[in-house]
Design a protein around this motif. Structure first.
Motif, short mmCIF file in Angstrom:
data_model
loop_
_atom_site.label_atom_id
_atom_site.label_comp_id
_atom_site.label_asym_id
_atom_site.label_seq_id
_atom_site.Cartn_x
_atom_site.Cartn_y
_atom_site.Cartn_z
N TYR A 96 -51.76 -7.57 -74.70
CA TYR A 96 -52.46 -7.23 -75.94
C TYR A 96 -51.96 -8.08 -77.09
N PHE A 97 -52.91 -8.60 -77.87
CA PHE A 97 -52.59 -9.33 -79.09
C PHE A 97 -53.78 -9.24 -80.03
N LYS A 98 -53.49 -9.03 -81.30
CA LYS A 98 -54.55 -8.89 -82.30
C LYS A 98 -54.26 -9.80 -83.47
N ASP A 101 -59.82 -10.28 -87.32
CA ASP A 101 -60.97 -9.79 -86.56
C ASP A 101 -61.44 -10.81 -85.52
N VAL A 102 -60.56 -11.72 -85.16
CA VAL A 102 -60.93 -12.74 -84.18
C VAL A 102 -61.10 -12.09 -82.81
N PRO A 103 -62.25 -12.29 -82.15
CA PRO A 103 -62.46 -11.68 -80.83
C PRO A 103 -61.47 -12.21 -79.80
N VAL A 104 -61.14 -11.34 -78.84
CA VAL A 104 -60.15 -11.66 -77.81
C VAL A 104 -60.79 -11.58 -76.43
N LEU A 105 -60.53 -12.60 -75.63
CA LEU A 105 -60.96 -12.64 -74.23
C LEU A 105 -59.71 -12.63 -73.36
N ASN A 106 -59.62 -11.66 -72.44
CA ASN A 106 -58.50 -11.59 -71.50
C ASN A 106 -58.97 -11.93 -70.09
N MET A 107 -58.03 -12.34 -69.25
CA MET A 107 -58.32 -12.52 -67.83
C MET A 107 -57.29 -11.74 -67.02
N VAL A 108 -57.72 -11.12 -65.94
CA VAL A 108 -56.82 -10.39 -65.05
C VAL A 108 -56.39 -11.33 -63.92
N GLN A 109 -55.13 -11.72 -63.94
CA GLN A 109 -54.59 -12.60 -62.89
C GLN A 109 -53.68 -11.86 -61.93
N ASN A 110 -53.27 -10.64 -62.30
CA ASN A 110 -52.28 -9.92 -61.49
C ASN A 110 -52.65 -8.45 -61.39
N SER A 137 -50.95 -3.76 -70.08
CA SER A 137 -52.18 -4.33 -69.54
C SER A 137 -53.38 -3.44 -69.84
N ILE A 138 -53.23 -2.14 -69.66
CA ILE A 138 -54.33 -1.22 -69.94
C ILE A 138 -54.72 -1.27 -71.41
N LYS A 139 -53.71 -1.33 -72.27
CA LYS A 139 -53.97 -1.44 -73.72
C LYS A 139 -54.77 -2.71 -74.01
N ALA A 140 -54.37 -3.82 -73.39
CA ALA A 140 -55.07 -5.08 -73.61
C ALA A 140 -56.51 -5.01 -73.13
N LEU A 141 -56.73 -4.44 -71.95
CA LEU A 141 -58.07 -4.37 -71.38
C LEU A 141 -58.99 -3.46 -72.20
N LYS A 142 -58.46 -2.36 -72.67
CA LYS A 142 -59.26 -1.42 -73.46
C LYS A 142 -59.72 -2.05 -74.77
N ILE A 147 -63.60 -9.44 -70.77
CA ILE A 147 -62.59 -9.55 -69.72
C ILE A 147 -63.17 -10.39 -68.59
N ILE A 148 -62.40 -11.37 -68.13
CA ILE A 148 -62.76 -12.17 -66.96
C ILE A 148 -61.96 -11.67 -65.77
N VAL A 149 -62.62 -11.49 -64.64
CA VAL A 149 -61.95 -11.18 -63.37
C VAL A 149 -62.32 -12.25 -62.36
N THR A 150 -61.49 -12.37 -61.33
CA THR A 150 -61.70 -13.45 -60.36
C THR A 150 -62.16 -12.95 -59.00
N SER A 151 -62.53 -11.67 -58.92
CA SER A 151 -63.12 -11.12 -57.69
C SER A 151 -63.85 -9.83 -58.03
N ASN A 152 -64.83 -9.51 -57.22
CA ASN A 152 -65.55 -8.24 -57.39
C ASN A 152 -64.64 -7.05 -57.14
#
Length: 378
Positions: A96-98, A101-110, A137-142, A147-152
Motif C-alpha cells: 500500500y502507498f498513497k 489523488d494519483v491513481p495506483v495500479l498494483n500487481m499480485v506477484q506472490n 497486501s489486503i490493504k493495498a488490494l482494497k 489490480i493486475i494478476v498473472t493467472s485466472n
C-alpha cells in the motif's frame, strides 16, 4: 502519460520480478502513449545497471528499502513524486502507498502470504512475517484503483475469497524469453548426465512442493537405476528449515548418490539443464504464474506438473499431470512419460514450444499500458 514505478521491496527481489522489470521498462520507454517513466527502487537492487541502453525518458532513483517502519522511505518517495508529478503510480507488488489523488495500479506477484496457513512446518517468525505481509497486501488490494494478476487462479482467489470487485481486476500474463544463446553445463554436475536426469528448479520454499520429487525417487530407484535428480535453486534464510527436511529425506531414502543439488544457476546453466534433462517437473503447491515453467516449455522439455492451479492454466495440454503431494502418482507419471516412443516425445516437445509462444512480453506490456490508462480514467 507519466508513470512512476515503485518497487516496494525490503531490498531483495526474485529472479522472476527482476526479469519482469527488465522486459517491461524498455517497452514502456518506447511506447508513444508514455512521455516519461520514473523507476524507484531500493539501493541494493542497482536497477540502472540492468540495462545496456534505454530511452532518455526513463529516470532511475534509489531509495531506502521498504520496511515496517518506513518514514524515511515515504519521505524520499513523496519528495520525488512531487517533482515528477506522475499521472499514475504502478507498484508491481501488493504494497500500500498513497500519494495525493494519483491513481495506483498494483500487481499480485506472490500468493504465498495469502495461503501460508495451508503449509505445515513453518517457524513462528516466518508465520509472523507472512501474516503482517498478508495484512499489508489486503490493504493495498482494497485501496488500489486497478489490480493486475498473472493467472485466472489469482483472479478467482481475489474476487471470491477476498471480495475484491471483479471489475477492477485484470489478467495480464507474463511473457516468455528468447532462447539463450550458448549454454553452459553447471559446475559440479557429473559427466554423462545428458538425457539421464530429472530436473526441477525454483527457490527452495515450502510451497514449492519439491519433496514430491524426493519421494518419487525412492519408488524409481529399482525400476530406473542410474537416473539422477538435479534440483536447482537456493533456500533463503527463512526456508533453511525446509531445506534441512530435504536433506533428511534424501538420507532416509538412501538417495545421496541420486540427488544432485545444483544451487543457484545462471540463465545459460538453466538452459543447459532444460535442453539436456529427460523430464522437467513442476511440483508447486501455489503459484501466481511460474516463469520457470515457461522457460522449460520454450526449451521443448517433456513436462510433468502437479494438478495444482495455475499450472494447468499455464501448461495447457503440453504437460503430463500428477496428483500433488502423492509421490507414487509422480513416480508413475515419470515412468509413463519415459515409456513414450520417440514420436510421442517429439509431439509433446513441440506442443510445449507452441504453448510457450502464446505468452509474449509485448502482450504483457500492452496489457499493462491499457490498465494504466484505465486506472487514470477511473
Amino acid at each position: 502519460m507519466k508513470i512512476a514505478i515503485i518497487n516496494m521491496t525490503n531490498g531483495g527481489i526474485s529472479g522472476g520480478y527482476k526479469k519482469y522489470l527488465m522486459h517491461i521498462i524498455p517497452r514502456l520507454a518506447s511506447n508513444n502513449n508514455i512521455s516519461s517513466v520514473l523507476c524507484i527502487s531500493p539501493n541494493s537492487l542497482h536497477v540502472p545497471f540492468w540495462f545496456d541502453s534505454i530511452g532518455g525518458n526513463v529516470e532511475f532513483l534509489n531509495c531506502p528499502a521498504f520496511g515496517f517502519f518506513r518514514s524515511g522511505f515515504e519521505r524520499i518517495l513523496k519528495k520525488e513524486l512531487r517533482r515528477f508529478s506522475p499521472d499514475l503510480i504502478y507498484i508491481p507488488v501488493t504494497r500500500y502507498f498513497k500519494f495525493k489523488d494519483v491513481p495506483v495500479l498494483n500487481m499480485v506477484q506472490n500468493i504465498y502470504p495469502f495461503l501460508f496457513n495451508d503449509i505445515t512446518g513453518l517457524a513462528f517468525n516466518e508465520k509472523l512475517r507472512l501474516g503482517i505481509q498478508r495484512l499489508e497486501s489486503i490493504k493495498a488490494l482494497k485501496r488500489a484503483n486497478r489490480i493486475i494478476v498473472t493467472s485466472n487462479f489469482i483472479k478467482d482467489f481475489l474476487t471470491k475469497k477476498l471480495a475484491i470487485p471483479v471489475e477492477k481486476v485484470s489478467l495480464v500474463y507474463f511473457g516468455r524469453d528468447s532462447l539463450v544463446r550458448g549454454v553452459t553445463k553447471p559446475v559440479g554436475l557429473i559427466s554423462g548426465l545428458e538425457k539421464n536426469f530429472l530436473f526441477t528448479a525454483g527457490s527452495l520454499e515450502s510451497y514449492r512442493g519439491t519433496e514430491d520429487v524426493i519421494g518419487a525417487a525412492r519408488y524409481l530407484k529399482n525400476d530406473l537405476p542410474g537416473l539422477k535428480i538435479v534440483i536447482a535453486g537456493e533456500a533463503r534464510d527463512g526456508a533453511v528449515k525446509y531445506h534441512k527436511k530435504f536433506l533428511e529425506l534424501v538420507k532416509l531414502y538412501d538417495l545421496n548418490r541420486d540427488v544432485i543439488w545444483a544451487g543457484q544457476l545462471s540463465q545459460n546453466e538453466l538452459a543447459w539443464c532444460y535442453q539436456n534433462c529427460t523430464v522437467f517437473i513442476s511440483t508447486s503447491r501455489m503459484e501466481t504464474f511460474g516463469m520457470v515453467n515457461l522457460e522449460a516449455m520454450s526449451n521443448g522439455c517433456l513436462c510433468i506438473a502437479a494438478q495444482n492451479p495455475p499450472l494447468p492454466e499455464i501448461f495447457g495440454d503440453s504437460a503430463y499431470y500428477y496428483s500433488p503431494k502423492d509421490s507414487r502418482s509422480l513416480a508413475n507419471a515419470i515412468k509413463n512419460v519415459l515409456s513414450w516412443n520417440n514420436e510421442k516425445k517429439l509431439e509433446m516437445a513441440d506442443k510445449a514450444k507452441k504453448r510457450a509462444e502464446y505468452f509474449s512480453w509485448d502482450k504483457a506490456a500492452d496489457g499493462l499500458i491499457k490498465e494504466c490508462q484505465t486506472a487514470i480514467k477511473s
